[in-house]
Write a protein that holds these residues in place. Sequence first.
Motif, PDB file in Angstrom:
ATOM      1  N   GLU A 142      -8.816  -4.528   5.488  1.00 14.51           N
ATOM      2  CA  GLU A 142      -9.317  -5.627   4.736  1.00 14.51           C
ATOM      3  C   GLU A 142      -8.263  -6.651   4.866  1.00 14.51           C
ATOM      4  N   LYS A 143      -7.186  -6.226   4.535  1.00 10.21           N
ATOM      5  CA  LYS A 143      -5.917  -7.268   4.558  1.00 10.21           C
ATOM      6  C   LYS A 143      -5.557  -7.769   5.902  1.00 10.21           C
TER       7      LYS A 143
ATOM      8  N   LYS B  15      -8.131  -0.586   2.588  1.00 14.75           N
ATOM      9  CA  LYS B  15      -7.629  -1.891   2.119  1.00 14.75           C
ATOM     10  C   LYS B  15      -6.459  -2.328   3.008  1.00 14.75           C
TER      11      LYS B  15
ATOM     12  N   ASN C 114      -9.134   5.451   1.360  1.00 16.29           N
ATOM     13  CA  ASN C 114      -9.203   4.216   0.655  1.00 16.29           C
ATOM     14  C   ASN C 114      -7.879   3.293   0.936  1.00 16.29           C
TER      15      ASN C 114
ATOM     16  N   GLU D  60       0.659  -1.213   0.000  1.00 16.69           N
ATOM     17  CA  GLU D  60      -0.061   0.121   0.068  1.00 16.69           C
ATOM     18  C   GLU D  60       0.938   1.118  -0.079  1.00 16.69           C
TER      19      GLU D  60
END
Length: 119
Positions: free
Chosen positions: A112-113, A109, A105, A25
């Motif tokens: 979620e990961k 992510k 955003n 990321e």
Amino acid sequence: MKFEESGIEGLTADLNRLDDIMKEEGFVRAGQWDYERVTYDRKFDMVEGRYYLRVFGYTVEGDVGARRAVIKLLTPLLGKYYYPHGVEYGEEEYFPKQLLQTSDNVLKKIKEKVSALNV
């Protein structure tokens, strides 16, 4: 600026897996750690200035230096860099709308990961 609603506060992950996720990321840890804490930074160079999205964590088990640790994530911060003083996180700072959206955003992510690791 604090991202208090990011959902990553309190999530835990193995240091090595977390390093991989953060790198994916756009974050770096580099030398920003000690045996009990880590700081991940993602730099944004914009017309309005340089900004850093920072994600902090601390060990709940193990040792960062030995690369065997479980890290608990804290509230992410967004700050503006001022030369030569450093990064300011104050609520009175101006943060471009696009930067706020991108940061939100990216944090989603990460949530979620990291959450997927703990299933």
